[in-house]
Design a protein around this motif. Structure first.
Motif, PDB file in Angstrom:
ATOM      1  N   GLU A  75     -41.037  -0.037  14.938  1.00  0.00           N
ATOM      2  CA  GLU A  75     -41.286  -0.738  13.666  1.00  0.00           C
ATOM      3  C   GLU A  75     -42.167   0.126  12.782  1.00  0.00           C
ATOM      4  OE1 GLU A  75     -42.729  -4.965  13.821  1.00  0.00           O
ATOM      5  OE2 GLU A  75     -42.411  -4.575  15.957  1.00  0.00           O
ATOM      6  N   LEU A  76     -41.897   0.090  11.468  1.00  0.00           N
ATOM      7  CA  LEU A  76     -42.729   0.816  10.499  1.00  0.00           C
ATOM      8  C   LEU A  76     -43.450  -0.193   9.627  1.00  0.00           C
ATOM      9  CD1 LEU A  76     -40.411   3.025  11.079  1.00  0.00           C
ATOM     10  CD2 LEU A  76     -41.001   3.875   8.836  1.00  0.00           C
ATOM     11  N   GLU A  77     -44.747   0.015   9.463  1.00  0.00           N
ATOM     12  CA  GLU A  77     -45.531  -0.833   8.560  1.00  0.00           C
ATOM     13  C   GLU A  77     -46.197   0.074   7.558  1.00  0.00           C
ATOM     14  OE1 GLU A  77     -48.625  -3.052  10.494  1.00  0.00           O
ATOM     15  OE2 GLU A  77     -47.161  -4.442  11.369  1.00  0.00           O
ATOM     16  N   LYS A  78     -45.866  -0.091   6.287  1.00  0.00           N
ATOM     17  CA  LYS A  78     -46.480   0.773   5.278  1.00  0.00           C
ATOM     18  C   LYS A  78     -47.940   0.404   5.088  1.00  0.00           C
ATOM     19  CE  LYS A  78     -42.625   2.476   2.655  1.00  0.00           C
ATOM     20  NZ  LYS A  78     -41.863   2.448   1.398  1.00  0.00           N
ATOM     21  N   ILE A  79     -48.812   1.380   5.227  1.00  0.00           N
ATOM     22  CA  ILE A  79     -50.236   1.154   4.963  1.00  0.00           C
ATOM     23  C   ILE A  79     -50.461   1.396   3.477  1.00  0.00           C
ATOM     24  CG2 ILE A  79     -52.592   1.948   5.493  1.00  0.00           C
ATOM     25  CD1 ILE A  79     -51.416   2.826   8.281  1.00  0.00           C
ATOM     26  N   LYS A  80     -49.772   2.413   2.948  1.00  0.00           N
ATOM     27  CA  LYS A  80     -49.782   2.662   1.495  1.00  0.00           C
ATOM     28  C   LYS A  80     -48.370   2.478   0.980  1.00  0.00           C
ATOM     29  CE  LYS A  80     -53.811   5.466   0.650  1.00  0.00           C
ATOM     30  NZ  LYS A  80     -54.297   6.842   0.403  1.00  0.00           N
ATOM     31  N   GLU A  81     -48.235   1.808  -0.137  1.00  0.00           N
ATOM     32  CA  GLU A  81     -46.933   1.461  -0.696  1.00  0.00           C
ATOM     33  C   GLU A  81     -46.044   2.685  -0.927  1.00  0.00           C
ATOM     34  OE1 GLU A  81     -44.008  -0.699  -1.207  1.00  0.00           O
ATOM     35  OE2 GLU A  81     -45.885  -1.653  -0.612  1.00  0.00           O
ATOM     36  N   ASP A  82     -46.657   3.821  -1.277  1.00  0.00           N
ATOM     37  CA  ASP A  82     -45.866   5.033  -1.568  1.00  0.00           C
ATOM     38  C   ASP A  82     -45.409   5.762  -0.300  1.00  0.00           C
ATOM     39  OD1 ASP A  82     -48.208   6.205  -0.652  1.00  0.00           O
ATOM     40  OD2 ASP A  82     -48.655   7.280  -2.514  1.00  0.00           O
ATOM     41  N   GLY A  83     -45.732   5.201   0.870  1.00  0.00           N
ATOM     42  CA  GLY A  83     -45.241   5.782   2.129  1.00  0.00           C
ATOM     43  C   GLY A  83     -46.011   7.004   2.618  1.00  0.00           C
ATOM     44  N   THR A  84     -47.132   7.300   1.987  1.00  0.00           N
ATOM     45  CA  THR A  84     -47.912   8.454   2.444  1.00  0.00           C
ATOM     46  C   THR A  84     -48.769   8.109   3.673  1.00  0.00           C
ATOM     47  OG1 THR A  84     -49.652   7.950   0.831  1.00  0.00           O
ATOM     48  CG2 THR A  84     -47.987   9.583   0.168  1.00  0.00           C
ATOM     49  N   GLU A  85     -48.907   6.790   3.957  1.00  0.00           N
ATOM     50  CA  GLU A  85     -49.555   6.355   5.199  1.00  0.00           C
ATOM     51  C   GLU A  85     -48.736   5.213   5.773  1.00  0.00           C
ATOM     52  OE1 GLU A  85     -54.041   7.066   3.536  1.00  0.00           O
ATOM     53  OE2 GLU A  85     -53.839   5.731   5.287  1.00  0.00           O
ATOM     54  N   VAL A  86     -48.274   5.399   7.005  1.00  0.00           N
ATOM     55  CA  VAL A  86     -47.385   4.424   7.637  1.00  0.00           C
ATOM     56  C   VAL A  86     -47.779   4.249   9.106  1.00  0.00           C
ATOM     57  CG1 VAL A  86     -44.979   3.994   8.349  1.00  0.00           C
ATOM     58  CG2 VAL A  86     -45.428   4.999   6.113  1.00  0.00           C
ATOM     59  N   ARG A  87     -47.819   2.999   9.560  1.00  0.00           N
ATOM     60  CA  ARG A  87     -48.084   2.748  10.984  1.00  0.00           C
ATOM     61  C   ARG A  87     -46.766   2.612  11.739  1.00  0.00           C
ATOM     62  NH1 ARG A  87     -52.950  -0.897  12.838  1.00  0.00           N
ATOM     63  NH2 ARG A  87     -53.859   1.085  12.187  1.00  0.00           N
ATOM     64  N   PHE A  88     -46.630   3.335  12.841  1.00  0.00           N
ATOM     65  CA  PHE A  88     -45.460   3.232  13.729  1.00  0.00           C
ATOM     66  C   PHE A  88     -45.860   2.403  14.940  1.00  0.00           C
ATOM     67  CE2 PHE A  88     -42.200   6.144  12.176  1.00  0.00           C
ATOM     68  CZ  PHE A  88     -42.899   6.937  11.268  1.00  0.00           C
ATOM     69  N   ILE A  89     -45.094   1.339  15.201  1.00  0.00           N
ATOM     70  CA  ILE A  89     -45.350   0.495  16.370  1.00  0.00           C
ATOM     71  C   ILE A  89     -44.144   0.667  17.300  1.00  0.00           C
ATOM     72  CG2 ILE A  89     -45.825  -1.874  17.159  1.00  0.00           C
ATOM     73  CD1 ILE A  89     -46.723  -2.214  14.041  1.00  0.00           C
ATOM     74  N   ILE A  90     -44.380   1.347  18.403  1.00  0.00           N
ATOM     75  CA  ILE A  90     -43.295   1.810  19.273  1.00  0.00           C
ATOM     76  C   ILE A  90     -43.361   1.087  20.606  1.00  0.00           C
ATOM     77  CG2 ILE A  90     -42.328   3.884  20.376  1.00  0.00           C
ATOM     78  CD1 ILE A  90     -44.102   5.488  18.255  1.00  0.00           C
ATOM     79  N   THR A  91     -42.251   0.454  20.996  1.00  0.00           N
ATOM     80  CA  THR A  91     -42.206  -0.237  22.288  1.00  0.00           C
ATOM     81  C   THR A  91     -40.972   0.226  23.041  1.00  0.00           C
ATOM     82  OG1 THR A  91     -43.058  -2.151  21.079  1.00  0.00           O
ATOM     83  CG2 THR A  91     -42.446  -2.504  23.385  1.00  0.00           C
ATOM     84  N   LYS A  92     -41.194   0.754  24.222  1.00  0.00           N
ATOM     85  CA  LYS A  92     -40.093   1.211  25.077  1.00  0.00           C
ATOM     86  C   LYS A  92     -39.260   0.005  25.505  1.00  0.00           C
ATOM     87  CE  LYS A  92     -40.116   4.724  28.709  1.00  0.00           C
ATOM     88  NZ  LYS A  92     -41.041   5.367  29.661  1.00  0.00           N
ATOM     89  N   ASN A  93     -37.924   0.126  25.455  1.00  0.00           N
ATOM     90  CA  ASN A  93     -37.068  -1.008  25.846  1.00  0.00           C
ATOM     91  C   ASN A  93     -36.944  -1.111  27.366  1.00  0.00           C
ATOM     92  OD1 ASN A  93     -36.511  -1.839  23.203  1.00  0.00           O
ATOM     93  ND2 ASN A  93     -34.918  -0.281  23.008  1.00  0.00           N
TER      94      ASN A  93
END
Ligand code: HEM
Length: 179
Positions: free
Chosen positions: A161-179
């Motif tokens: 999952e990607l969560e934008k921390i800054k609207e312009d996409g220069t800071e983004v949080r990646f939430i990664i879960t192994k299936n």
């Protein structure tokens, strides 16, 4: 931005859309390089941005999706060019959490002028990873494609999952879960 990123990009554009599309996006852009790239050269990121914008306008595919598909192709280039670096890892979470303090450090030894993002590990377990991406180039979907292929490389998959921390996409949080 390193030349290999341009040469591989234009190769993929030719493969998917034909040489006419390569010509079209080059001639409609204002490029200092005039579209003549060598894999060892270094070019302005703004050239890549123009090529992406014109390809997006001509195909109706968003820049994020173009970057995602391109990254999946680029992972193959990495596998062919740096097998030793990938062989250091036995696990995708270990590999992704080591981009900042190992993988891209090695990349910088090969290309001292590489323009790399930063990845900060926020939380890590055996099966999950939360990492914050930061880059003025906002190439988070390039990162997403490389991450997808990292899991595939180890014969597994993950939900990312990607969560934008800054609207312009220069800071983004990646939430990664192994299936
Ligand atoms: C950029 C190499 C793994 C994320 C780059 C560039 C190179 C590179 C050469 C371009 C630098 C430039 O044009 O100046 C490698 C190698 C890897 C590796 C050899 C593995 C052995 C990864 C992985 C990720 C990643 C697993 C996953 C997220 C990125 C991103 C960029 C980038 C997002 C774009 C630049 C930006 O966002 O500012 N990498 N990389 N890399 N890399 Fe890596």
């Amino acid at each position: 931005m390193k030349g290999i990123v341009f040469t591989e990009f234009l190769d993929l554009v030719e493969e998917k859309f034909g040489l006419e599309m390569v010509d079209k996006i080059i001639t409609s852009s204002d490029l200092e390089s005039e579209g003549a790239y060598t894999s060892v050269g270094t070019y302005r990121f703004s050239e890549m941005l123009q090529l992406l914008q014109h390809l997006s306008a001509n195909t109706g595919i968003s820049i994020d999706n173009l970057l995602l598909v391109y990254a999946e192709h680029f992972f193959g280039v990495i596998e062919d060019s740096y097998p030793g670096l990938l062989a250091t890892y036995k696990d995708p979470i270990e590999m992704l959490s080591s981009i900042e303090n190992h993988i891209h450090i090695e990349v910088r030894k090969i290309y001292p002028d590489a323009e790399l993002p930063t990845f900060k590990v926020i939380d890590k377990t055996e099966n999950s990873l939360v990492m914050d991406y930061k880059s003025s180039r906002a190439m988070h979907h390039f990162g997403l494609g490389l991450m997808n292929k990292t899991f595939e490389h180890f014969n597994t998959t993950a939900t990312i999952e990607l969560e934008k921390i800054k609207e312009d996409g220069t800071e983004v949080r990646f939430i990664i879960t192994k299936n």
